[in-house]
Write a protein that holds these residues in place. Structure first.
Motif, PDB file in Angstrom:
ATOM      1  N   VAL A   2     -27.042 -71.960  27.030  1.00  0.00           N
ATOM      2  CA  VAL A   2     -27.051 -71.609  25.601  1.00  0.00           C
ATOM      3  C   VAL A   2     -28.474 -71.688  25.050  1.00  0.00           C
ATOM      4  O   VAL A   2     -28.914 -70.808  24.299  1.00  0.00           O
TER       5      VAL A   2
ATOM      6  N   GLU B 154     -24.746 -66.138  26.268  1.00  0.00           N
ATOM      7  CA  GLU B 154     -23.448 -66.392  25.638  1.00  0.00           C
ATOM      8  C   GLU B 154     -22.558 -67.062  26.673  1.00  0.00           C
ATOM      9  O   GLU B 154     -22.320 -66.499  27.743  1.00  0.00           O
TER      10      GLU B 154
ATOM     11  N   SER C  53     -24.316 -69.977  21.003  1.00  0.00           N
ATOM     12  CA  SER C  53     -23.324 -68.998  21.476  1.00  0.00           C
ATOM     13  C   SER C  53     -22.439 -69.629  22.543  1.00  0.00           C
ATOM     14  O   SER C  53     -22.540 -69.312  23.739  1.00  0.00           O
ATOM     15  N   PHE C  54     -21.594 -70.546  22.086  1.00  0.00           N
ATOM     16  CA  PHE C  54     -20.715 -71.251  23.005  1.00  0.00           C
ATOM     17  C   PHE C  54     -19.301 -71.250  22.449  1.00  0.00           C
ATOM     18  O   PHE C  54     -19.087 -71.533  21.262  1.00  0.00           O
TER      19      PHE C  54
END
Length: 342
Positions: A21, A26, A71-72
């Motif tokens: 991340v 992503e 973006s997790f």
């Protein structure tokens, strides 16, 4: 890239997810959050990535990180679920899969062998099938130094025979390597197996020596020293493991060569063998406290010595783990004291 990381609430999976991340990928994290050790530690790791614990407890629901610019996403799902896993793959369209989920622990495999077959064999087969049917270019997966079993030649090289495992855990990891080879050959996608050597560091597993020793010494309990201390391990700090995994994911994808169907195995270790009593001494020095030692015989499934030859990792990825025991032990104990408010 969009990357699936299985075992994302686990020790290594959490760190790998965090690093990916940070580098702008992503990441979708998957974990079944079993109770092999306290699930609270797993939920706390996910909280570091911005996942709400209550949402994480629900099965088959994808929840997104609440942290800005992270973006997790996370889904609680079991790899053995042959219905839910293919659905996740078809809906998310991953570029790369990093399979770090497994039932861990050498000694526990003697007590509960079924858990290892369900997670490490059935679950891994389901991952391979999903990669096959969803055009995944590259599967990176965790193997283990335990596959070397009764090998006596030191240091361990990936070209060595690994036909003599001495625990079911080791046998399942060797099976994963054979299964990956078969799928690379038959279905044309790349697989890379990583044999990890005695990983330790912040957010580590409570069943491993670093955690057990620190916890016992701080709380005035004796530590159990197996084989009367006559053991050596290639202790590898978590940041070194994480860096190796991420390099392999990124370089493989960015390679100028065609990503042809291939099968690779690498050791990721510190390329040194440390005496167990020296490891304990480093903990004692950091804690400024002497351990009370209970000297015990060798446990079933254990080996006396491990040591990783990492020449292939250096040659192919220009990478060699090098964190010293003193630095790694200090970082773990600092984390432990902060986490448990000591």
């Amino acid at each position: 890239m969009k990357i699936l990381v299985t075992g994302a609430a686990g020790f290594i999976g959490f760190h790998v997810s965090e690093k990916l991340v940070e580098k702008g990928h992503e990441v979708v994290g998957l974990d079944n959050i079993n109770d092999y050790y306290d699930p609270k530690l797993k939920y706390d790791r996910l909280s570091e990535l911005g996942i709400d614990s209550e949402k994480a407890k629900k099965f088959n629901i994808l929840s997104k990180s609440k942290l800005p610019n992270v973006s997790f996403s996370f889904i609680r799902l079991d790899l053995a679920d042959r219905q839910a896993l293919p659905g996740l793959f078809s809906s998310q369209k991953f570029d790369i899969v990093c399979n770090l989920a497994a039932q861990a622990g050498v000694r526990y495999s003697i007590e509960n062998p079924e858990a290892y077959v369900d997670s490490n064999i059935v679950g891994f087969l389901n991952i391979l099938e999903c990669c096959r049917h969803n055009a995944i270019e590259h599967l990176v997966y965790a193997s283990s130094s335990s596959v070397y079993g009764l090998n006596e030649k030191i240091p361990f090289e990936t070209s060595d025979s690994v036909d003599h495992p001495i625990s079911l855990y080791a046998a399942t990891k060797k099976s994963n390597e054979l299964m990956a080879h078969t799928y690379s050959h038959l279905y044309g996608f790349a697989t890379t197996g990583l044999r990890f050597f005695t990983v330790y560091g912040p957010w580590g597993r409570p069943d491993m020596a670093m955690f057990l020793f620190t916890d016992a010494i701080i709380n005035d309990r004796p530590i159990k020293v197996f084989n009367k201390g006559a053991m050596e391990r290639d202790f590898t700090y978590i940041d070194d493991i994480t860096e190796g995994v991420v390099r392999i994911i990124e370089k493989k994808k960015d390679s100028k060569n065609n990503l042809k169907a291939d099968y690779q195995i690498y050791n990721i270790g510190n390329n040194s063998s440390v005496k167990l009593l020296d490891f304990i001494s480093a903990i004692e020095q950091k804690l400024e406290k002497t351990a009370s030692k209970e000297m015990l015989p060798m446990q079933p499934g254990d080996v006396e010595r491990t040591w990783a030859n990492v020449d292939d990792l250096i040659n192919d990825y220009d990478y060699r783990p090098n964190t010293s025991i003193e630095k790694g032990v200090s970082a773990f104990i600092d984390w432990y004291k902060k986490y448990y408010k000591i």
